[in-house]
Structure formats: C-alpha cells, structure tokens
Design an enzyme around this catalytic site. Structure first.
Site: not given
Ligand code: GLN
Length: 525
Positions: A369, A495, A497
């Site tokens: 992300c 994600h 994970e």
């Molecule tokens: N802050 C970033 C976004 O909102 C990444 C979010 C995250 O890593 N879950 O896109």
C-alpha cells in the site's frame, strides 16, 4: 487486562471446536465508543484489520481468521459505538416512541439480538468481551450476556473467564489474589464462571489450582493452566492437554463429532520447530514502537516461513530520521525489506531512500500500500527524472503528483469508513513475476487506502521500465507494480497480509521469503 491472551484463547477454542466438527462463529466486543477501529491510532491499539466486507476491526479478528482459516464479516466485530449508533438511529426512527430508553432492557436487548442473529446457522457462537471485568466500558455488555445466559437452557451457555496468576519475584510463588478478586467482581455482577483460564508464566502448581478452585467456587478440573508457550500456535495443543474440551463439553452437554487431531496444524508446527535456516526481514515504518501495529505482516511472514521451513526474524526499522549510515547498516543486516502501509508524511523520505538501495542492489523488496506508493515516488524521482514527484497526501502542491486522489475521493470529507475498503478483484497480466507467483489471472485481495497511482503518469513509468502487473477489473487503476528484472521487487495497493492464514500462507509472502533466503545464500558466496 489487555495483552493477557483473551484473543488467543478465544481463537484457539474456536479452532478446537471447529476441529471437533462444530461450526463456530466468533464475535469480538470492544467497549470503546468508536463505531469501528478504522479511526484508532495503531500506536495505541495495534493494527487495524480489514474484513472482506470492508469492516475495519480490532486486530483480534485477524487472530480468529488466521486460526480458523475462514473469512468473517461485520457481525463478528461489535463496538460500544456501534451499539449506541444503532440505538440512537432506532430512537430517531421512532421505534421507541413514548418510552425512556434505558441500558436495561433496551441496550441489553439490542446486544442479545445482535448475538443471536446466527443462532440458526451456527452451532456455537463464541463471544469475546474486550477489556477488564469491573470496567464501566463493558459492564452493560456483561449484563446482556448474563441475561442471555439466564434465558437459555443451562447447557446452552458457558462462561470462560481469563485471569492472571502472577509470580512475585521476591517470594517466587504463584499468587492467586488477582484471580480471586477478578472472580469476586464477576460474581458481584451475577456471573459465576464455568471455566477459569489462568494465565501464568509457568504451569499452575497443583495447590494453586486447588486454591483457585476453592476460593472461586469452581471445580479444580475446570481450572485450566494457560501458561506461556514458546510459539503461540502451540496454544491449542496446550489447551487440549489441559482437557479444556472436557470441561466445555461437560457444561454444554455435547461431545466431539470427530477427534480434533489438527494434523495439518501439527505438521506446520513441526516445520517451525525444525527450520532449515533463518532470514532477517526488515519492516520499515513509523509505528515501530508498538510491534502490534504490524501484527498481520509479522504473522504472514511466520506462515510463509513455516511452510518453507525457514525461520523468519522480523526487525523493525524506524524510518523517521534514518540516515545513509543507518541504511547501510540495515541493508547489511536484512535479507529483504518490507515497507508496510501507513498514513501521513513522517518517515516517508526515509522509506524512499531505503527503496532506492533495495532497487539498485537487487535486494528483495515488498511494498504494501503506502510501500508501493513510496516505490512509485522513488522511481518517478530517480529513474523518470520527475523532480520532487510526490503524493498529494504529503505534498499537495507537488509538480508531479504521481500518487493522488481519484476524483471520486476528492469530495469525501467524512473520515470513518470512506476509503477503498475490503475485498476487490485484481486482474493480473500474464507473463509477469506476479502472475508466476499467483498462477492465476484474477485474484481477490483486501484493500484499505484512499490514494492511488495517478493514471496520468502510468505510461511514463512504464516507458522507463516499471511494470504494472495487476489492475482493477475495469483496468482504470493500478493495483500491483513490479520490476521484472529484479530478484523480488513487488508493490501492491492491497494488503496481502490480511488473507494469510497459518494453514494457508499468502503467495506473495511465500515467494518474498524464498527470495530473501536465496539472497542470503548469494551474499555468503
Ligand atoms: N495513506 C495511503 C492512502 O491512503 C496508504 C494507505 C495504506 O498504506 N494503507 O492511500
């Protein structure tokens, strides 16, 4: 108290019941007034976990899923805020016209009907109450459970209470007073526990077990020793040895439909205990002071390592004020590095500098992300020569907003539950490294983010060698990026994970750990 292991106990019990042939559905209740965990700081409360349906939950839901190897839904996560929001909404709709709305019976009835929603489709509903007995936050919830127990057949309800048995270093004795005090508080609320799980460092001594039984009005065979285990995945076996199922089945007047052998579980555990080698994986973030902030990533690494027979030692790298010397040191000590998810600018420049080294030195990198977003910023600045490229999350006036909000997000002002959340399909391009890893052209993964790779910059990045190997199903947004000529350089907007399970590791983590192992062997040559 928190950290005692209620979540682990609940997940282990759920696993044992399911391995005995029963369908089990867990609920976690948290007393805080947030409607969900999405707005809570991971520093204080550990990671925010995300379910398929986009519910943002407490990290215990992750433990349930990893143990049960099943996906849960929003019903399994209940907060004080959620209950009161439902109550107030009903009041505004006029459902209680003419009545005073009271904790008893209105709030308690609301809780009972929530819990009973799945009565017809599951054998056992397992409710974990967060917090400590005696807290204001969960008192009305325990009262609801007391009423629920009273309305059931005696054999349809079982109370399991988790308590602490500390050892005072000076006298070296296991002390039962905290357990006695906690049970008394519970009895004062009208609840007599059926089973006590006593958390202690070492196995409970016989006389301690007997004393607890006598003072807590419970049979000694229902006092279970929940002593520390070196590997948490051994805990279900410890409970089996302690014959917790005998106590539970006696109370519920049922028996196992099959023997809970947990053979797959046992085989994986054996591999964890006898690894062929170990790798060190750095996790570079800004919430490193609390390991729980990245708990699903650490678990996903363990699962991947367990299946490969490789021990994975995660180390946290604080990227906030990291300098070149620190980076050199980390690159030397780690066999691969993960840049995990996160919010806000602090620590970003450190992450970008780390990624430059990982990219140039062919060292395994997995960006999750925010980690993918940092990899894109890094590539834009250093390979595409887009000076000061950035995300508009950190630099709203950047000349090159390579990471930006989609127009649909620009008019969103409410913070709770408004990101891209939950399970979405990802279409994978054939012939890429990621395709080889998943072996499929469409997968589903869990997301939690607001910002995206700006589609206006995709062709420039591609021309300079970046590969976008996974897209949304309408091909409009990038979900995976990779460098195909690198040992392992993959970033995902989702994600991975969150879907890794003890008995079924996430494919990306498995290949990542494999490449860390290869890299380690090459370093030695
Ligand atoms: N802050 C970033 C976004 O909102 C990444 C979010 C995250 O890593 N879950 O896109």
């Amino acid at each position: 108290m928190s950290g005692l292991g209620k979540g682990l106990l609940a997940a282990s019990l759920a696993k044992l019941l399911s391995a005995s042939g029963y369908t089990v559905a867990p609920i976690k209740f948290d007393g805080y007034l947030n409607v969900d965990a999405g707005t809570i700081n991971p520093f204080k409360h550990g990671e925010v976990f995300v379910l398929d349906d986009g519910t943002e939950t407490d990290m215990d839901l992750g433990t349930y899923e990893r143990f049960l190897n099943a996906s849960l839904d929003s019903w399994s996560s209940l907060t004080g805020g959620q209950i009161f929001q439902n109550m107030i909404e009903k009041e505004r709709q006029g459902e209680f016209l003419g009545q005073d709305i009271q904790f008893i019976p209105h709030v308690t009835n609301e809780i009972i009907s929530w819990i009973r929603q799945k009565d017809d489709i599951v054998d056992v509903t397992l409710v974990e109450v967060g917090g400590t007995v005696g807290d204001i936050e969960n008192a009305y919830f325990i009262e609801a459970l007391r009423q629920l127990a009273l309305s059931c057949d005696r054999s349809d309800f079982c109370w399991v209470h988790v308590t602490l048995i500390p050892v005072l270093a000076v006298v070296g004795e296991q002390k039962t007073k905290p357990t006695q005090a906690s049970v008394k508080t519970l009895q004062g609320m009208g609840v007599q526990p059926d089973i006590l799980l006593c958390r202690s460092e070492k196995p409970l001594k016989l006389d301690v077990r007997q004393k607890v039984a006598l003072f807590c009005n419970i049979s000694a065979s229902d006092v279970i020793s929940g002593h520390d285990v070196p590997i948490i995945y051994e805990f279900p076996f410890q409970l089996l040895e302690e014959e917790i199922l005998t106590s539970l089945f006696n109370k519920l007047q049922i028996g196992p439909k099959k023997l809970p052998t947990l053979s797959t579980w046992r085989n994986i555990l054996e591999k964890i205990k006898n690894p062929i080698g170990e790798v060190v994986v750095g996790i570079g973030g800004k919430y490193t002071a609390l390991g729980d902030a990245y708990v699903s990533i650490v678990k996903a690494l363990t699962h991947a390592g367990a299946h490969l027979g490789i021990e994975v030692n995660p180390i946290f790298i604080e990227t906030t004020n990291i300098n070149e010397k620190d980076i050199d040191h980390q690159i030397q000590s780690c066999d691969g590095i993960i840049i995990p998810g996160g919010f806000g600018y602090r620590g970003i420049e450190g992450k970008i500098s780390l990624i430059t080294r990982l990219r140039e030195d062919n060292i395994p990198f997995l960006g999750i992300c925010l980690g993918l977003q940092c990899a894109i910023i890094e590539y834009a600045r250093n390979v595409c020569d887009l000076e000061n490229a950035n995300s508009t999350e950190f630099a709203p006036d950047t000349p090159h907003p390579v990471i930006d909000l989609l127009p649909s997000q620009r008019t969103v002002y409410r913070k709770g539950g408004t990101m891209r959340l939950g399970l979405y399909p990802v279409v994978i391009s054939e012939g890429t490294n990621v395709h080889a890893i998943y072996g499929e052209i469409e997968i589903k993964e869990r997301f939690r983010h607001r910002y995206e790779i700006n589609p206006d910059y995709v062709s420039q990045l591609v021309t300079k060698g970046f590969t976008f190997s996974g897209m949304s199903s309408d091909s409009s947004v990038v979900h995976i990026g990779e460098l195909t000529n690198h040992r392992f350089f993959v970033g995902t907007q989702y994600h991975p994970e969150f879907l890794s399970r003890f008995e079924q590791p996430a494919p990306l983590f498995k290949t990542f750990v494999e490449s860390c192992w290869e890299h380690k062997k090459d370093k030695k040559k």
